[in-house]
Enzyme design. Sequence first.
Site, PDB file in Angstrom:
ATOM      1  N   ASP A 126      -7.534  -1.000  36.696  1.00 41.15           N
ATOM      2  CA  ASP A 126      -8.817  -0.871  35.780  1.00 41.15           C
ATOM      3  C   ASP A 126      -9.551  -1.582  34.255  1.00 41.15           C
ATOM      4  O   ASP A 126      -8.979  -3.043  34.069  1.00 41.15           O
ATOM      5  CB  ASP A 126      -8.375   0.545  35.712  1.00 41.15           C
ATOM      6  N   GLU A 145      -3.786   1.847  34.420  1.00 42.18           N
ATOM      7  CA  GLU A 145      -3.143   2.014  32.974  1.00 42.18           C
ATOM      8  C   GLU A 145      -3.761   1.788  32.162  1.00 42.18           C
ATOM      9  O   GLU A 145      -2.537   1.844  30.869  1.00 42.18           O
ATOM     10  CB  GLU A 145      -2.612   0.161  33.898  1.00 42.18           C
ATOM     11  N   GLU A 146      -5.216   1.600  31.268  1.00 43.21           N
ATOM     12  CA  GLU A 146      -5.524   1.478  30.690  1.00 43.21           C
ATOM     13  C   GLU A 146      -5.072   2.886  29.402  1.00 43.21           C
ATOM     14  O   GLU A 146      -5.706   2.873  28.440  1.00 43.21           O
ATOM     15  CB  GLU A 146      -6.861   1.129  30.023  1.00 43.21           C
ATOM     16  N   ARG A 175      11.287 -12.491  27.962  1.00 43.79           N
ATOM     17  CA  ARG A 175      12.136 -11.600  27.352  1.00 43.79           C
ATOM     18  C   ARG A 175      13.338 -10.219  27.959  1.00 43.79           C
ATOM     19  O   ARG A 175      12.920  -9.045  28.340  1.00 43.79           O
ATOM     20  CB  ARG A 175      11.619 -10.638  26.150  1.00 43.79           C
TER      21      ARG A 175
END
Length: 396
Positions: free
Chosen positions: A84, A141-142, A183
């Site tokens: 998106d 996702e946004e 990480r």
Amino acid sequence: MSFSQDFCSLGDTLDLRDELRGIRHCLHRHPEIAFREVKTADLVAQSLESWGYAVTRGLGGTGMVGTLKAGAGSRAVAIRADMDALAIDEETGRAYASVEPGMMHACGHDGHTAMLLGAARQLARTRCFEGTVHLVFQPAEEIGTDSGAKRMIEDGLFDRFPCDAIFGLHNHPGCPAGTFMFRGGPFMAACDTVELTVRGRGGHAARPHLTVDPIVVGAALVGALQTVVSRSVDPMQAAVVTVGAFNAGRAANVIPEEARLKVSVRSFDADVRKLIERRIRALAKAYADAHDASIDVDLLPGYPVLVNTECETQLAMQVARELVGDANVIDGFGPIAGSEDFAYYLQERPGCFLRLGNGEGAAALHNASYDFNDDNLTVGAAYWTRLVERFLATRS
């Protein structure tokens, strides 16, 4: 343990450069926002099908999964790319700039999609693995809440496409292109929004004693909210409470009936997340009582903390070192206060979410001048290919 095949190197995807650039520029020119990624999904599906993938569409709305099997291996791995765009007017001046008013790929999801398509192409033509690869192309996702990842899981993603681990990445402006960052453990923050409505009693600005001024209550509350992290959260824990909006009144000589505050909360620990909510609610009640006002507190839960599993992070990092060398791999990067709905996948399956440098002088994410770095297209394609090959390697 030894591996019986050679794995993908940077040189193996160089011949895909022009094709991937063309795909990326097409996606950039025609961006689509959350749950409207219809043309994007069409392009992805047609590409995957032409390369021999079994494509399943309609997961989580416009999401899809492309599946490829090779050999007799029983293991499976999933790789995810988001599709998106954002509701931003583009200001890059590129020849391939968005032609859709008010929409642009200001976060690089066009690049994420193109890189995974590059890996799809390479995996299909070499089939140098034993098992099943699921390529997950995700919408929305946004959107911040009820996102594409959440909906794809609710649509049975992991039941219909079982996998032993899932991986994803995001580009990272400010670090050199081709640099990989990792990480283990908590990597990206949970993000919640709290909306506070302060209800007072309006009146004339010259007679404040006859009113309950919601602006005064709200202003006092803004100051108090700054103590939530500094005085309630363990100093060894990371958290953010930011008042991003304060709206009240329209005239200088009128005390309004209400004031509205919007607060962004970021945290990296589930207990800290709950603590912050409790403290905000307690402060709201205390200040309302103190001023004879009322305060409504509405919590809008966002994405959870993104927690990478150690084993999968170590593998993903080792693959990057093999591909680009130790000098281009950063261990222990972050944590990052931004949020990412890939966190939902990691609540269901082991995996790793990583970052890929987009250039030291690159514009920031969600900026009208941002553009994905095309130099990463073949690098990302080679990385995903090698990761799949390593995860699904023939062992002897």
